[in-house]
Design a protein around this motif. Structure first.
Motif, PDB file in Angstrom:
ATOM      1  N   SER A 161       3.186  16.894  -3.864  1.00 18.20           N
ATOM      2  CA  SER A 161       2.384  15.862  -4.688  1.00 18.20           C
ATOM      3  C   SER A 161       2.910  15.352  -4.945  1.00 18.20           C
ATOM      4  CB  SER A 161       1.050  17.176  -5.441  1.00 18.20           C
ATOM      5  OG  SER A 161       1.569  17.641  -6.023  1.00 18.20           O
ATOM      6  N   SER A 212       3.598  12.026  -3.127  1.00 16.98           N
ATOM      7  CA  SER A 212       1.898  11.468  -2.899  1.00 16.98           C
ATOM      8  C   SER A 212       1.670  10.503  -4.253  1.00 16.98           C
ATOM      9  CB  SER A 212       1.297  12.488  -2.319  1.00 16.98           C
ATOM     10  OG  SER A 212      -0.480  11.339  -2.693  1.00 16.98           O
ATOM     11  N   ALA A 213       2.542  11.353  -5.265  1.00 15.72           N
ATOM     12  CA  ALA A 213       2.041  11.040  -6.354  1.00 15.72           C
ATOM     13  C   ALA A 213       3.111   9.170  -6.593  1.00 15.72           C
ATOM     14  CB  ALA A 213       2.043  11.394  -7.770  1.00 15.72           C
ATOM     15  N   THR A 268       1.010   9.528 -11.297  1.00 18.78           N
ATOM     16  CA  THR A 268       0.400   8.825 -11.053  1.00 18.78           C
ATOM     17  C   THR A 268       0.957   7.335 -12.083  1.00 18.78           C
ATOM     18  OG1 THR A 268      -0.862   8.992  -8.845  1.00 18.78           O
ATOM     19  CG2 THR A 268       0.156   6.862  -9.313  1.00 18.78           C
ATOM     20  N   GLN A 292       1.811  -0.221  -7.384  1.00 22.06           N
ATOM     21  CA  GLN A 292       0.916  -0.940  -8.440  1.00 22.06           C
ATOM     22  C   GLN A 292       1.556  -1.272  -9.716  1.00 22.06           C
ATOM     23  OE1 GLN A 292      -1.493   2.068 -11.006  1.00 22.06           O
ATOM     24  NE2 GLN A 292      -1.999   3.382  -9.459  1.00 22.06           N
ATOM     25  N   LYS A 334      -3.933  12.109 -10.409  1.00 27.50           N
ATOM     26  CA  LYS A 334      -4.315  10.819 -11.269  1.00 27.50           C
ATOM     27  C   LYS A 334      -3.181  11.063 -12.731  1.00 27.50           C
ATOM     28  CE  LYS A 334      -7.504   9.470 -13.891  1.00 27.50           C
ATOM     29  NZ  LYS A 334      -7.707   9.422 -14.710  1.00 27.50           N
ATOM     30  N   THR A 381       3.712   7.583  -4.145  1.00 27.71           N
ATOM     31  CA  THR A 381       3.804   6.968  -3.080  1.00 27.71           C
ATOM     32  C   THR A 381       2.725   5.885  -3.276  1.00 27.71           C
ATOM     33  OG1 THR A 381       2.869   7.998  -1.806  1.00 27.71           O
ATOM     34  CG2 THR A 381       5.536   7.385  -1.035  1.00 27.71           C
ATOM     35  N   ASN A 382       1.805   6.182  -4.484  1.00 24.26           N
ATOM     36  CA  ASN A 382       0.491   5.199  -5.058  1.00 24.26           C
ATOM     37  C   ASN A 382       1.381   4.843  -5.522  1.00 24.26           C
ATOM     38  OD1 ASN A 382      -1.537   6.741  -3.417  1.00 24.26           O
ATOM     39  ND2 ASN A 382      -1.611   8.494  -4.370  1.00 24.26           N
ATOM     40  N   THR A 441       1.226  -0.879   0.150  1.00 23.89           N
ATOM     41  CA  THR A 441      -0.042  -0.089   0.174  1.00 23.89           C
ATOM     42  C   THR A 441       0.801   1.209   0.116  1.00 23.89           C
ATOM     43  OG1 THR A 441       0.183   0.042   2.104  1.00 23.89           O
ATOM     44  CG2 THR A 441      -1.429  -1.410   0.931  1.00 23.89           C
ATOM     45  N   LYS A 442       0.175   2.383  -0.104  1.00 22.21           N
ATOM     46  CA  LYS A 442       1.103   3.769  -0.290  1.00 22.21           C
ATOM     47  C   LYS A 442       1.695   3.980   1.385  1.00 22.21           C
ATOM     48  CE  LYS A 442      -0.478   8.427  -0.207  1.00 22.21           C
ATOM     49  NZ  LYS A 442       0.576   8.954  -1.380  1.00 22.21           N
ATOM     50  N   GLU A 449       6.488   4.710   2.233  1.00 19.88           N
ATOM     51  CA  GLU A 449       6.407   6.268   2.951  1.00 19.88           C
ATOM     52  C   GLU A 449       7.680   6.514   4.003  1.00 19.88           C
ATOM     53  OE1 GLU A 449       2.666   7.245   4.534  1.00 19.88           O
ATOM     54  OE2 GLU A 449       2.179   7.847   2.490  1.00 19.88           O
TER      55      GLU A 449
END
Ligand code: TPP
Ligand code: TPP
Ligand code: SF4
Ligand code: SF4
Ligand code: MG
Ligand code: MG
Lengths: 619, 342, 342, 619
Positions: C32, C35-36, C187, C43, C184, C38-39, C12-13, C17
């Motif tokens: 941001s 955050s992108a 990522t 995947q 979006k 870690t998103n 997971t994200k 972190e």
């Protein structure tokens, strides 16, 4: 002032000197607050020295220890050489500021906090477990809990200002309190506020209100110690201004270029704490300054070498990591015998290290940091203001002796500032260039003058002096490429000798004191203030300790040996692992050279130095 | 290019030859480049003392020693930075910077692209022999994949740079390509480059007889000249081949080789070279042409006018000086907040 | 990209972190991006221990500290060189290299272009805020002419680089552009970049609130999104604007903005994006589009497959090993001419 | 042999040792000729040492002094440590070769010239005013005027070879003459010729014919001195090979990587005289070697750091100007505490200097050439063959102690070669890595082992050891970024201490000799051969002089002080301005450390050293 500034009723006490430290979030405007306090004090006639101490991050998260920015100033009626060891008054705008600055507060001194900022979230963010105002963290201090935020808010009610702007004025409230405490006028700061916020009258009004509110609040409350007077110092007559080391460096270089009628060419790549020299010089292009923000440090020094080759004064400025990149090119200037000034504003290392902290650990790289036998002149400034003088001298020596000169300053000098009785440029020593001449109608690029061994500087654009130079070994006189063994030896020795002979053109060092030859304190560069203060205080206490401070590192002043020979014990104090001590030992192997070093990214404290010297005097 | 203004005495080739023994290998392409240069300079009407040749390190970089002008043989790869300093210090000078492919595109890559970006008014000559000559034959960033050299005994596994593409990618305003076997074209292009205001980048395909002999033979060899050289000229159709019977046509977004007279092709179908077009896309396509499917474009492929770094700095200084409130360091020292102790 | 093969537990994200306090300025675009990232990483199906984040120096370069992966915060501008060493030493690793515009294109320019040329299989993220953040606000090689900064009090006089053009000029195989205000898209593109085999260059238009606020507002501001962002996708027509009513058409060698339904324009007239085209000319033209006359292209503009440096080295080793006559240093010591003293 | 090799009739004289020098145009194949002669002599059982001496230009114009290439070899039946001071036999293929090499010929020695090359044009090109064979230039030598070119032509008649190829064989003619003179067999060279020209039988035949023709010519003519025999040396039993310093360096690194099961990653940028290490390593990719020819020296060292970070053995190789560029990155490795081997093949400087000449002037940059306090281990190899051993040790120390190690070799060692009784890799000392461990389930990247102070090397790809490191100052143990003052001081001192403690893992130095403590000769690095020979010869003559030679420069072997203390006078001999002497003085200030330096791009001569030592012994 340690004994006099205690909790008490309003009354006025006279002090010799006092240390004030402002600390808050990076966004709290502490640097500005400190500067305003300093400026007002200077106008009042105090001598003073300042030291900003800020984080490497631009703006680390609000309320964290990492994001705290500090500014320390010592003011006095006596000569002030340092910003002081410990703060008699610490202003802490939030718990994080308190947490990280308590170490700089004198036990028994005063701490003023913004009470409003001591809410749970902030206390926790700062890393306190309990509220330091409520446990015994501050038992040894006189704490003034002032609700600075809320009072500022109240004072600014009715103005059309958003909350952010209001909160940005609270530094002025704190400053107002300090002005009351030290009996200063608000006038200069009010003038400053007016000019700064010319275009936003509401902000101007808000800041002025906050300033006055702080002043009146301090007058009213009982918690504050008495009002203090630091009378004007007995200072040499003349016109003064404030100057930081970086500005002084920039101006000193400009003065030298102007004096000799050349353009000042700066090739530089930004790096903390040297960037401000670039910024400053960028503002003065009308005075014949050319600044090139190069793609990297190598291009920076190379463009400066190109500019010098083309007949202007080539300069490059940097700090440790950048200096490490310039070694190869400085070697080219050594070989091509081209004037070049390299300013190294030293910072904590190794590697990226502690970019915003001060250190004195680049003697080694300055003297030895090039491949093969590659001698260069090395100077070091010792106060913010005398960066002007040594920048000028660096340029003068570079041009007169046709050599690279490395000028060492440091983060402490660069950002620190002091009042300066500035000279007229005409009072600076003249610069006399070795002119390019012809022998029997031919120009020999490596023909030298007999005294300095400097070669003549023939500049592109001059008919009849066309010539080629470069980084390969060259034949003496003609400068043609030569791989001849004995010529090589001769040239290596000549280049070394040329640098050695600079010693004939620099002043002797002077000893401060008149001891019995027992202990000589040796310093160099930016530690002058602390060393001088410590030695002076010991001398006043009749301790037999003398002091010399070096501004010329390579070559050393000619009388160095003669002076050293008089002492049984020599202690070299520096902010590194003993680099200058080691250099001196290798030059004067038969003397008793000891080393006292500190490597904390912080200047020496006067108290620690005194202890060290007293210890050395014992045996 | 102020230097162009005051016309001095008429020079000859000899005036530009230095007294130093030329030390390149016999047969090295550098000799003919040197000769083309001493042919070109007298045509420029610039006083000899205003020429400065700057170089880094390499066989190519020995060039300044052989020119009877001011010269500075500096350190490996840093020539463009030194040359930029020279030009800014004295914009009257005509500054030439000589680089090998290793010097320019390996160690000196950063200064190379930044000189082009700033558009400083200097002339850069890139002697591209696709090898490190002076260090005795290692592959360079322009060596073709597979080249066997001292450091690639099994053939290079790297993809090469193409100078033209890098020049365009770095916002270059002038790119020309020439070959060491064509002295006339070289001289012409050197003169052209000198006259361009801005960074002129001239790539000379140069032969290293010792370590990479015939690297350019696919273009330069006698039997390939007609079919694989296209001499471009601004405003002229892109024709080549024996009797100029072949040409380049744009088909959609692709270039193609066509033959006049075949399939109804006439000169009207042939692309006319516009070196002055700001948009570099077509220049890129032209510069990428290479045998076996295309001829290689020689000549000035791109030449656009943009403000130079030295011009911009001079303009800025003028503007600042006009509005300046202080005119000497003494003024500056007195400026701002001062106070007097009496 | 062997690392992609063995599929580990689902991350997971949070797994990506680190426990370090993030020290960027409040409001900085870097948040941001982090955050992108870690998103994106969960995947990819790559074990966490196989991720390495390398960086130079700058605000952007602090990035590795905030990722709970292997991380190396090196020296200014040298990240691509360090990352290349990491990848060659262990090709199984998924190597990410984070750079600011100063780090990448000023001091690090040479390593940047050479990484692209070699096509080493790493992912380079260029945080382009058009300013030096960490050193408190000097102009960078991407700052527009005229920008007033600490070192250009009268406005910059330099011409900027455009990352995309430099990437193409350096033989780059993958170039994508995205913006910090569109998590979006970021990522998506990070995932896409990870999957590209070769050097992936992702330019993120990033806002520095402190020293160059709103530098990209012309593209990123709400009111500009529709008209000035064009999200390109391979195989899709280049449409943009409110309701995708506007499009890009090729007119001769020029791009032009057209409106569907006007002057008989239909979707057929609109250029279809071909990111996989070897020929970079059209990619160059697309990448150069910018307001006010054009929208800015976001997304993957160029993505072509070419042998990577690490692949080539592995292949070479295999081939050599097959034919090798010695298999240890001891063998080597004994090889060639030796003699025995008895 | 000075007394024995004189003009005379054919007869066989036995000699202890002899120095031969081949000199000709860069295109004349002198390096090959020299190597063949050396190889044949080694097979015969002589001890020997070689020294190639070639120009910076690839191929300067034919016939000029600038284009001359030389190769010197000393062979002997006794231990040979140097290629010899002066040539007993000089072969000069043209006037330029004579002009530039006469200085290396012993007066009274033999000079063989190609008479055909002494035509006016060549004589003039070489810078002679008159024909040196006809004036008294060569009065002090025994000159053999052999028409080498024309005899070669005659010998090759009938073969289908163009003139260029024929002329290229004349070196074989000269070699044949030498083989006769020293009673050597042609066999090995014939084998070599056959394999080299496998694909062009005519060339093979031509070269063999030239070789034989030279041999027979020498046998025939009267001008040559008698035939000499240099009997085989008494050499340790075992299998030998020839090795040059650069090859030995490459192989030593490979041996270390193989031993510890790592890949050897070389990041390098070509530069004379270091490039051959890159070339050599590029050939062995089957043994797990990765070579990256980087875009510049900075990328080279940085890629090596990246490779080490990723768990392989990262190495970078260069020479002076390149080393100057690597300082910043080496500092990163110091801070990040990552293994890194930096090989500096020293050459003449400063700047580009004398690229093909040898020098020992990079001690300063190796020890001091980084910003701030940035300690690194410095080693120096001292013979071509022991480059293997010290390259191995450099890699071992780098990995075991998690530190950059700088290995100094030089142009003399790099290109020189000697017979080498090579070891089995299993005989090399083992390499024991500090493993990365967890404390209470957590990996702390800066947790250290108690003895060495090395941190554990956790490698990307290892689950559970994810961590971040970098160039900023770090907190002890955790390795997190820290600007804490006292932590900084602690870390600076720890890094220094870690390097100091390497002294616990290296051998003591050994004194050669048993003098009376009067004079200690100190050397380091590539001057070993000359110093050892000079000292040995004096010791044989009963002079009281002792000798130590340093391979470990930083830290110094632990017994250094104890040894130095025994001597009244210590003279440090080095090919620079006294850098090691200066370093030693700064470490041992109370000792009498003198310096003898030479800076000519040439090794010491044994005779000059002996004179210096005898002079020192006088007072
Ligand atoms: C800092 C530094 N690194 C490396 C070298 C060695 N070196 C000199 S020239 C050269 C490359 C030569 O190739 P190129 O630039 O293509 O010029 P050419 O000799 O082919 O004309 C190298 C690697 C050096 N002199 N300085
Ligand atoms: C060798 C060296 N030169 C200069 C610096 C100072 N420096 C640190 S970061 C930086 C530039 C930062 O700009 P950018 O790369 O755009 O990153 P940003 O901070 O904007 O994210 C500079 C000049 C340094 N640390 N090291
Ligand atoms: S090595 Fe090659 S490039 Fe250098 S001089 Fe010789 S032929 Fe020319
Ligand atoms: S200075 Fe700019 S780039 Fe750096 S953290 Fe702050 S907002 Fe972000
Ligand atoms: Mg080349
Ligand atoms: Mg930036």
């Amino acid at each position: 002032m340690s004994e006099t500034l205690v909790n008490g009723k309003k009354s006025t006490t006279e002090l010799e000197k006092v240390v004030i430290r402002f600390a808050g979030d990076s966004g709290d405007g502490m640097q500005l607050t400190g500067s305003q306090f300093s400026f007002t004090s200077a106008l009042w006639g105090n001598d003073l020295a300042t030291f900003p101490d800020f984080p490497a991050e631009i703006r680390a998260p609000q309320g964290t220890v990492e994001g705290v920015s500090g500014f320390q100033v010592q003011i006095g009626k006596i000569d002030i050489y340092t910003p002081g060891d410990q703060a008699d008054v610490l202003v802490a705008m939030n718990p994080a500021a308190l947490k990280s600055n308590l170490q700089f507060a004198r036990k028994g001194g005063n701490i003023i906090v913004d009470l409003d900022a001591f809410v749970d979230r902030n206390i926790e963010k700062a890393g306190f477990v309990t509220n330091p105002l409520e446990d015994d963290t501050l038992a040894d201090y006189n704490v003034v809990e002032a609700p600075i935020s809320s009072l500022t808010k109240t004072a600014l009610e009715g103005l059309q200002l958003d909350n952010k702007s209001i909160m940005r004025s609270k530094n002025m409230f704190a400053l107002g309190m300090m002005y009351w405490l030290f009996d200063r006028s608000l006038k200069e700061t009010e003038k400053y506020i007016e000019s700064k916020f010319k275009k936003t009258p509401a902000l101007a009004e808000g800041n002025k209100r906050a300033l006055n509110a702080g002043f009146h609040y301090a007058e009213t409350i009982e918690a504050l110690p008495s009002m203090y007077k630091i009378p004007p110092a007995i200072i040499e007559k003349g016109v003064y201004r404030h100057i930081s080391g970086n500005t002084a460096t920039a101006w000193g270089l400009m003065a030298a270029a102007e004096r000799i009628g050349k353009k000042l060419f700066l090739g530089s790549y930004p790096i903390t704490p040297a960037s401000d020299i670039l910024h400053e010089l960028s503002r003065h292009k009308n005075l014949g300054v050319i600044t090139m923000q190069a793609e990297d440090e190598i291009a920076a020094v190379c463009s400066a070498i190109g500019a010098s080759y083309a007949g202007q004064l080539g300069v490059t400025t940097s700090s440790g990591p950048g200096i490490a990149l310039k070694g190869e090119a400085i070697g080219l200037a050594v070989m091509a015998e081209i004037p070049l000034v390299v300013v190294d504003v030293q910072r904590g290392g190794p590697s990226t290290g502690l970019p915003t902290k001060t250190e004195q650990a680049d003697i080694n790289i300055a003297v030895f940091g090039r491949n093969s036998e590659s001698p260069a002149v090395v100077l070091a400034a010792s106060t913010p203001a005398n960066c002007f003088e040594f920048a000028y001298m660096a340029a003068k020596i570079a041009m007169e002796h046709m050599t690279p000169v490395i000028l060492l300053t440091d983060g402490y000098l660069a950002n620190g500032s002091e009042p300066w009785k500035f000279p007229k440029t005409a009072d600076m020593p003249p610069i006399n260039l070795e002119e390019a001449k012809k022998s029997d109608g031919v120009y020999y690029p490596y023909e030298r003058d007999a005294e300095k061994l400097a070669r003549g500087w023939a500049v592109p654009g001059t008919p009849g002096f066309e010539h080629r130079i470069g980084g390969l070994e060259k034949q003496e006189k003609t400068g043609n490429v030569s791989y001849d063994p004995t010529n090589h030896e001769k040239m290596v020795r000549t280049r070394a000798e040329k640098v050695e002979r600079v010693a004939n053109y620099i002043p002797d060092i002077e000893v401060q004191g008149n001891g019995d030859g027992k202990l000589l304190v040796v310093g160099w560069g930016g530690t002058f203030g602390g060393l001088r203060t410590a030695v002076t205080e010991l001398q006043h206490a009749n301790k037999k300790v003398d002091f010399v401070h070096f501004n010329y590192i390579n070559p050393l002043p000619k009388n160095t040996k003669a002076i050293f020979e008089k002492y049984n014990k020599i202690v070299v104090c520096e902010l590194n692992m003993g680099q200058f001590a080691s250099l001196l030992r290798s030059k004067f192997p038969d003397m008793n050279i000891l080393s006292y070093s500190k490597i904390q990214g912080q200047p020496f404290l006067v108290t620690e130095l005194k202890e060290v010297f007293i210890e050395h005097l014992k045996d | 290019m102020e230097a162009l203004a005051d016309v001095p005495k008429a020079y000859t080739k000899k005036d530009f030859e230095s007294d130093q023994l030329v030390r390149w290998c016999p047969g090295c392409g550098d000799y003919s480049i040197l000769s083309a240069m001493t042919n070109a300079l007298p045509q420029l009407g610039i006083p000899r003392e205003n020429f400065v040749f700057v170089s880094g390190i390499g066989c190519a970089a020995r060039f300044p020693y052989y020119m009877n002008t001011y010269g500075f043989h500096t350190i490996h790869g840093r020539g463009p930075a030194v040359a930029t300093g020279v030009k800014l210090a004295n914009p009257k000078l005509s500054v030439w910077e000589i680089q090998g492919d290793g010097d320019a595109l390996a160690i000196g890559g950063n200064h190379f692209i930044h000189a082009l970006r700033r558009n400083i008014d200097i002339n850069i000559l890139l002697f591209n022999n696709e090898i490190y000559g002076l260090t005795k034959g290692q592959y360079s960033p322009t060596s073709p994949t597979g080249l066997v050299t001292k450091s690639t005994p099994y053939g290079s596994v790297e993809r090469p740079f193409h100078a033209a593409e890098l020049v365009i990618g770095a916002q270059g305003t002038f790119y020309a390509r020439t070959i060491d076997t064509n002295p006339k074209l070289m001289t012409e292009i050197f003169v052209h480059a000198a006259k361009h205001v801005g960074t002129s980048l001239v790539e000379v395909l140069q032969n290293c007889v010792i370590f990479n002999d015939d690297a350019h033979a696919g273009v330069t060899a006698k039997q390939n000249r007609d079919d694989f050289q296209l001499h471009v000229k601004h405003g002229q159709p892109l024709l080549f081949g024996k009797d100029n019977k072949k040409g380049i046509r744009l088909n959609g977004l692709k270039l193609e080789v066509v033959t006049l007279g075949e399939n109804g092709i006439t000169e009207k179908d042939i692309l006319v070279h516009d070196a002055h077009n700001e948009d570099p896309a077509l220049h890129l396509m032209l510069a990428r042409m290479a045998p076996p499917h295309f001829p290689m474009a020689l000549g000035v492929i791109r030449e656009v006018r943009a403000k130079t770094y030295d011009e911009a700095i001079a303009e800025e200084r003028e503007k600042i000086t006009e509005n300046a409130k202080y005119h000497s360091v003494d003024d500056l020292l007195k400026s701002g907040e001062t106070w007097e102790i009496k």
